[in-house]
Design an enzyme around this catalytic site. Structure first.
Site: not given
Length: 251
Positions: A180, A210-211, A159, A56, A54, A115
């Site tokens: 997530n 995710e995360s 998600e 970000k 990502e 995203k």
């Protein structure tokens, strides 16, 4: 509060407020998408864990800001073995932009995920990407938005964080689902979230974790629990992005 009646963290309330005020572009987007599942399969065939890295610049859950040219970061991630890229297009809270995504997609040959907090069909018509993130928690009519994304050529990544959201995603015919580990109501992360929900995901769904994935042990844990791929942001953006991607994809 969100659709579940839960109080949201102040940062998330601010993000959603900004998202509700955004409109789409002037014209309907039509995309000739690069296949996300095929990119994951290619990474597997090459002996790499499939990772969406990502781009970000910042976020409400990280300290500081990364001001490198987004294209340089994207190319460095691909050099490290990223199967695909995720690019933030929300500017107020994440420092991203549609223009950055457009530049990145032109510079790399892997699929690129947009995203953002996309709430309406019109908000799809902003920039071409290969996939778009749709957060089940905040989308009122998920089947309609999934269909609208596909009509434009996007691959929708839906998600989820709870079993109820997972059921909604499956009912909306989502074939690319991300679990997530971060609770967007409290911004707390727990990798148990993926492990508890993954067994309920249909076998024909491409499943992402995710995360909260920060180490090679985390990668192995999520893969063992059934993750076909991983979406990783902060652990890659913090330091040498090429080395970070290579470390995590070869876990």
């Amino acid at each position: 509060m969100d659709a579940n009646g839960e109080e949201l963290a102040p940062a998330v309330r601010s993000i959603l407020s900004a998202a509700r005020d955004r409109t789409g572009g002037g014209e309907r987007v039509s995309v000739d998408a690069r296949s996300v599942p095929e990119a994951f399969a290619a990474a597997e065939a090459d002996g790499r864990a499939p990772v969406i890295a990502e781009v970000k610049p910042t976020s409400p859950t990280t300290d500081g800001r990364r001001d490198d040219d987004p294209v340089d970061l994207a190319r460095a991630m691909v050099d490290g073995g990223a199967a695909a890229l995720s690019v933030l297009t929300e500017s107020d809270h994440f420092g991203g932009s549609p223009a950055s995504l457009e530049r990145i997609r032109a510079a790399v040959d892997v699929p690129v995920l947009r995203k953002d907090f996309i709430l309406t069909e019109a908000q799809l018509d902003v920039v071409e990407s290969d996939a778009v993130l749709l957060i089940a928690r905040f989308v009122d009519d998920l089947p309609a938005l999934v269909a609208a994304a596909r009509e434009r050529g996007f691959q929708p990544l839906v998600e989820v964080h709870t079993r109820a959201e997972l059921d909604r995603a499956v009912a909306a015919d989502a074939d690319l689902i991300g679990i997530n580990n971060r609770d967007l109501a409290r911004l707390e992360v727990d990798l148990d979230t993926f492990e508890s929900l993954a067994p309920s995901v249909p076998d024909d769904v491409t499943l992402l974790a995710e995360s909260g994935i920060a180490s090679t042990a985390d990668v192995q844990r999520m893969r063992s629990a059934g993750a076909d791929a991983l979406l990783i942001g902060s652990a890659i953006m913090d330091g040498d992005v090429t080395a970070n991607v290579r470390r995590l994809t070869t876990a």
